[in-house]
Design an enzyme around this catalytic site. Structure first.
Site, PDB file in Angstrom:
ATOM      1  N   ASP A  90       0.894  -1.177   0.148  1.00 32.05           N
ATOM      2  CA  ASP A  90       0.060   0.086   0.057  1.00 32.05           C
ATOM      3  C   ASP A  90       0.901   1.448   0.100  1.00 32.05           C
ATOM      4  OD1 ASP A  90       0.655   0.891   2.898  1.00 32.05           O
ATOM      5  OD2 ASP A  90      -0.429  -0.860   3.424  1.00 32.05           O
ATOM      6  N   HIS A 105       8.143  -5.598  -1.406  1.00 29.18           N
ATOM      7  CA  HIS A 105       7.327  -6.547  -2.268  1.00 29.18           C
ATOM      8  C   HIS A 105       6.391  -5.711  -3.358  1.00 29.18           C
ATOM      9  CE1 HIS A 105       7.728  -9.545   1.363  1.00 29.18           C
ATOM     10  NE2 HIS A 105       8.705  -9.533   0.790  1.00 29.18           N
TER      11      HIS A 105
HETATM   12  P1  OAD Z   1       1.562 -11.197   8.498  1.00 29.89           P
HETATM   13  O1  OAD Z   1      -0.015 -11.324   8.208  1.00 29.89           O
HETATM   14  O2  OAD Z   1       2.312 -12.319   8.278  1.00 29.89           O
HETATM   15  O3  OAD Z   1       1.782 -10.510  10.001  1.00 29.89           O
HETATM   16  C1  OAD Z   1       1.107  -9.446  10.454  1.00 29.89           C
HETATM   17  C2  OAD Z   1       1.752  -9.145  11.808  1.00 29.89           C
HETATM   18  O4  OAD Z   1       0.933  -7.759  12.295  1.00 29.89           O
HETATM   19  C3  OAD Z   1       1.607 -10.306  13.063  1.00 29.89           C
HETATM   20  O5  OAD Z   1       2.786 -10.440  13.720  1.00 29.89           O
HETATM   21  C4  OAD Z   1       0.400  -9.407  13.690  1.00 29.89           C
HETATM   22  O6  OAD Z   1       0.522  -9.913  15.090  1.00 29.89           O
HETATM   23  C5  OAD Z   1       0.498  -7.760  13.436  1.00 29.89           C
HETATM   24  N1  OAD Z   1      -0.501  -7.003  13.790  1.00 29.89           N
HETATM   25  C6  OAD Z   1      -1.739  -7.258  13.556  1.00 29.89           C
HETATM   26  N2  OAD Z   1      -2.541  -6.166  13.774  1.00 29.89           N
HETATM   27  C7  OAD Z   1      -1.788  -5.353  14.205  1.00 29.89           C
HETATM   28  C8  OAD Z   1      -1.932  -3.878  14.602  1.00 29.89           C
HETATM   29  N3  OAD Z   1      -3.029  -3.226  14.544  1.00 29.89           N
HETATM   30  N4  OAD Z   1      -0.445  -3.110  14.837  1.00 29.89           N
HETATM   31  C9  OAD Z   1       0.895  -3.490  15.014  1.00 29.89           C
HETATM   32  N5  OAD Z   1       0.813  -4.917  14.324  1.00 29.89           N
HETATM   33  C10 OAD Z   1      -0.425  -5.749  14.213  1.00 29.89           C
HETATM   34  O7  OAD Z   1       2.110  -9.909   7.524  1.00 29.89           O
HETATM   35  P2  OAD Z   1       3.666  -9.966   7.153  1.00 29.89           P
HETATM   36  O8  OAD Z   1       4.473 -10.021   8.078  1.00 29.89           O
HETATM   37  O9  OAD Z   1       3.502  -8.245   6.566  1.00 29.89           O
HETATM   38  O10 OAD Z   1       3.698 -10.710   0.716  1.00 29.89           O
HETATM   39  O11 OAD Z   1       3.664 -10.428   5.618  1.00 29.89           O
HETATM   40  C11 OAD Z   1       4.697 -10.550   4.848  1.00 29.89           C
HETATM   41  C12 OAD Z   1       4.763 -10.620   3.606  1.00 29.89           C
HETATM   42  O12 OAD Z   1       3.636 -11.937   3.474  1.00 29.89           O
HETATM   43  C13 OAD Z   1       3.574  -9.737   2.805  1.00 29.89           C
HETATM   44  O13 OAD Z   1       4.568  -8.625   2.235  1.00 29.89           O
HETATM   45  C14 OAD Z   1       2.844 -10.360   1.962  1.00 29.89           C
HETATM   46  C15 OAD Z   1       2.658 -11.565   2.418  1.00 29.89           C
HETATM   47  O14 OAD Z   1       2.444 -12.676   1.639  1.00 29.89           O
HETATM   48  C16 OAD Z   1       3.624 -10.368  -0.543  1.00 29.89           C
HETATM   49  O15 OAD Z   1       2.535 -10.047  -0.794  1.00 29.89           O
HETATM   50  C17 OAD Z   1       4.588 -10.683  -1.589  1.00 29.89           C
END
Ligand code: OAD
Length: 224
Positions: A90, A105
């Site tokens: 985003d 990404h």
């Molecule tokens: P995840 O969905 O794997 O992890 C999200 C994290 O955000 C978790 O550790 C939650 O505990 C935390 N979380 C949830 N709500 C929150 C809030 N309000 N404030 C802070 N933290 C919160 O997402 P990513 O780690 O970003 O790739 O995933 C990595 C990649 O996997 C993404 O970039 C995407 C996905 O497949 C692609 O699209 C290429």
């Protein structure tokens, strides 16, 4: 010289703006199979399904606003050299006013040629259709790094991470490599904070702020 603070953000950063994360309960990867919508094979098999998935994401993004967490990061530019390395596709960091954002990404609001990855362009609205072509005549695809594809921006992200005096991880489960490996490159002596209600495991000494992004950022300001 201003101190350098590097933010490494993931989907949790944008959760308060109304965008679903991937791996939390009810997250995107519970609703869709990665192999159906986010791989080069999916694109070869069913372009329309992949286009629909990203059109939906884009439509939703256009209805969202940055949250206070994004805005607090942007406001730190007055006193710090702030750089953001984000896994998010985003544009909420930019819309909050951050000026130095690297997207590992890809970017949802951009599309690129499916034949020549250097042909990237900004999309005006939410919809990318079959038959929308690049200037060389091949189908445009989402400017997203799919599973199984290289992450070209890693080369640019590594020196940014290595130069951090303060490193702040926000809202990522640290499940996806090579991105998650960036934390290992933070130099000794740099302070690391992790803002996430579920505090993902990091094999380094960190200060955990177990809060959502906006609250966590308010906490972080007290430490700085
Ligand atoms: P995840 O969905 O794997 O992890 C999200 C994290 O955000 C978790 O550790 C939650 O505990 C935390 N979380 C949830 N709500 C929150 C809030 N309000 N404030 C802070 N933290 C919160 O997402 P990513 O780690 O970003 O790739 O995933 C990595 C990649 O996997 C993404 O970039 C995407 C996905 O497949 C692609 O699209 C290429």
């Amino acid at each position: 010289m201003k101190k350098q603070i590097v933010f490494f953000t993931g989907a949790g950063m944008s959760a308060e703006s109304g965008l679903a994360t991937f791996r939390d309960m009810g997250g995107l990867w519970e609703q869709y199979e990665i192999t159906d919508v986010a791989t080069p094979e999916a694109w070869s098999r069913d372009q329309q399904l992949v286009l629909d998935f990203y059109n939906q994401r884009r439509k939703q993004l256009l209805e969202c606003e940055p949250n206070n967490g994004h805005r607090l990061i942007a406001s730190l530019e007055t006193d710090y050299d702030v750089k953001i390395v984000t896994q998010n596709v985003d544009d909420l960091h930019e819309r909050a006013g951050s000026t130095d954002v690297l997207h590992l990404h890809g970017e949802l609001m951009k599309v690129r040629s499916s034949k020549d990855e250097s042909l990237v362009k900004q999309l005006d609205g939410w919809e990318l259709k079959q038959g929308d072509l690049c200037e060389k005549g091949s189908q445009l695809r989402p400017h997203i790094v799919w599973f199984g594809e290289a992450v070209p921006e890693m080369d640019n992200a590594i020196p940014i991470v290595q130069s951090a005096d303060i490193f702040v991880v926000i809202g990522t489960s640290l499940n996806v490599y090579p991105a998650a490996g960036l934390v290992d490159l933070v130099k000794p002596g740099a302070k690391i904070f992790v803002i996430d209600p579920n505090s993902p495991t990091v094999n380094k000494s960190v200060t955990n702020i177990s809060e959502i992004a906006s609250k966590g950022m308010e906490e972080l300001l007290k430490y700085l």
